[in-house]
Design a protein around this motif. Sequence first.
Motif, PDB file in Angstrom:
ATOM      1  N   SER A  78      21.884 -31.370-101.053  1.00 34.32           N
ATOM      2  CA  SER A  78      20.622 -31.658-100.277  1.00 34.32           C
ATOM      3  C   SER A  78      20.771 -32.681 -99.491  1.00 34.32           C
ATOM      4  O   SER A  78      21.935 -33.502 -99.706  1.00 34.32           O
ATOM      5  CB  SER A  78      19.272 -31.299-101.274  1.00 34.32           C
ATOM      6  N   ALA A  79      19.826 -32.997 -98.737  1.00 37.12           N
ATOM      7  CA  ALA A  79      20.143 -34.486 -97.998  1.00 37.12           C
ATOM      8  C   ALA A  79      20.295 -35.598 -98.949  1.00 37.12           C
ATOM      9  O   ALA A  79      19.522 -35.596-100.165  1.00 37.12           O
ATOM     10  CB  ALA A  79      18.486 -34.840 -97.408  1.00 37.12           C
ATOM     11  N   GLY A  98      26.012 -26.562 -92.940  1.00 40.10           N
ATOM     12  CA  GLY A  98      24.802 -27.736 -93.003  1.00 40.10           C
ATOM     13  C   GLY A  98      25.439 -28.841 -91.939  1.00 40.10           C
ATOM     14  O   GLY A  98      25.892 -28.403 -90.765  1.00 40.10           O
ATOM     15  N   SER A  99      25.165 -30.050 -92.341  1.00 40.87           N
ATOM     16  CA  SER A  99      25.538 -31.119 -91.278  1.00 40.87           C
ATOM     17  C   SER A  99      25.811 -32.360 -91.938  1.00 40.87           C
ATOM     18  O   SER A  99      25.301 -32.485 -93.211  1.00 40.87           O
ATOM     19  CB  SER A  99      24.381 -31.383 -90.102  1.00 40.87           C
ATOM     20  N   GLY A 110      28.303 -30.543 -87.137  1.00 40.28           N
ATOM     21  CA  GLY A 110      27.757 -29.433 -87.878  1.00 40.28           C
ATOM     22  C   GLY A 110      28.868 -28.402 -87.937  1.00 40.28           C
ATOM     23  O   GLY A 110      29.926 -28.685 -87.652  1.00 40.28           O
ATOM     24  N   THR A 127      24.039 -36.976 -95.418  1.00 46.30           N
ATOM     25  CA  THR A 127      23.700 -35.669 -94.520  1.00 46.30           C
ATOM     26  C   THR A 127      22.139 -35.632 -94.786  1.00 46.30           C
ATOM     27  O   THR A 127      21.677 -36.055 -95.777  1.00 46.30           O
ATOM     28  CB  THR A 127      24.146 -34.383 -95.511  1.00 46.30           C
ATOM     29  N   ASP A 128      21.563 -35.081 -93.568  1.00 51.21           N
ATOM     30  CA  ASP A 128      20.071 -35.210 -93.370  1.00 51.21           C
ATOM     31  C   ASP A 128      19.624 -33.830 -93.592  1.00 51.21           C
ATOM     32  O   ASP A 128      18.245 -33.622 -93.538  1.00 51.21           O
ATOM     33  CB  ASP A 128      19.594 -35.845 -91.984  1.00 51.21           C
ATOM     34  N   HIS A 129      20.492 -32.786 -93.508  1.00 53.29           N
ATOM     35  CA  HIS A 129      20.144 -31.427 -93.538  1.00 53.29           C
ATOM     36  C   HIS A 129      19.535 -31.143 -95.098  1.00 53.29           C
ATOM     37  O   HIS A 129      19.998 -31.569 -96.067  1.00 53.29           O
ATOM     38  CB  HIS A 129      21.473 -30.301 -93.337  1.00 53.29           C
ATOM     39  N   ASP A 131      19.685 -28.588 -96.541  1.00 53.19           N
ATOM     40  CA  ASP A 131      20.677 -27.782 -97.593  1.00 53.19           C
ATOM     41  C   ASP A 131      22.143 -28.535 -97.436  1.00 53.19           C
ATOM     42  O   ASP A 131      22.980 -27.861 -98.117  1.00 53.19           O
ATOM     43  CB  ASP A 131      20.945 -26.138 -96.630  1.00 53.19           C
ATOM     44  N   VAL A 133      25.504 -30.285 -96.927  1.00 53.27           N
ATOM     45  CA  VAL A 133      26.705 -30.058 -96.082  1.00 53.27           C
ATOM     46  C   VAL A 133      28.084 -29.660 -97.072  1.00 53.27           C
ATOM     47  O   VAL A 133      28.008 -29.833 -98.133  1.00 53.27           O
ATOM     48  CB  VAL A 133      27.085 -31.182 -95.265  1.00 53.27           C
TER      49      VAL A 133
END
Length: 182
Positions: A78-79, A98-99, A110, A127-129, A131, A133
Amino acid sequence: MSTSSITKMTAPPSTAYKIVDVPEAYADVIRRHGIPGTFVGASEEESPWVPFGPNAAIRHLLFDTRHNIFSNILWIKSAGVIGTHKHRGTVVMVCLEGSARYLEYDWVAGPGAFIHETPGLVHTLVTDHPDGVKLFGWLQGPIEFYDDKGTFVETLDVWWFINHYESYCREHGLPINTQLYV
Ligand SMILES: [Fe+2]
């Protein structure tokens, strides 16, 4: 030979669905000294996700002790942040899901994005996503990790990655997959 007979390959020269024997002057040398390639399937039986802190895991794919090369998938769930590190070798990565980005740069990777890292780079992976990365990586050479004060903590290299994988297998009664070692 006239220049008009020279052709340049613009596509595979054969699409025959068959195994083709090709000439090889050093077949015996290759047989005696060549190192076979490896295959690691996608299942956790072939290589499990090994925790890397509370919010990340590493799925080890390859250890090359001759060249201090290690390949894996890094999953940040996660983020979150993977701490500041300095490279003493070269890394290539491809974002699978994710990113991710580095605090030091202005791009965001991405799915499908390619990342190249070189000796001397110091950066902080985030990661700010929501879900997180998944990053496929082919990494060569030591990686030095630092705490948030810039104090050196530990060097991660092929030996660290092998120990990370084998310790987890031992603790969980899992077999060591020899396909990971080249
Ligand atoms: Fe890096």
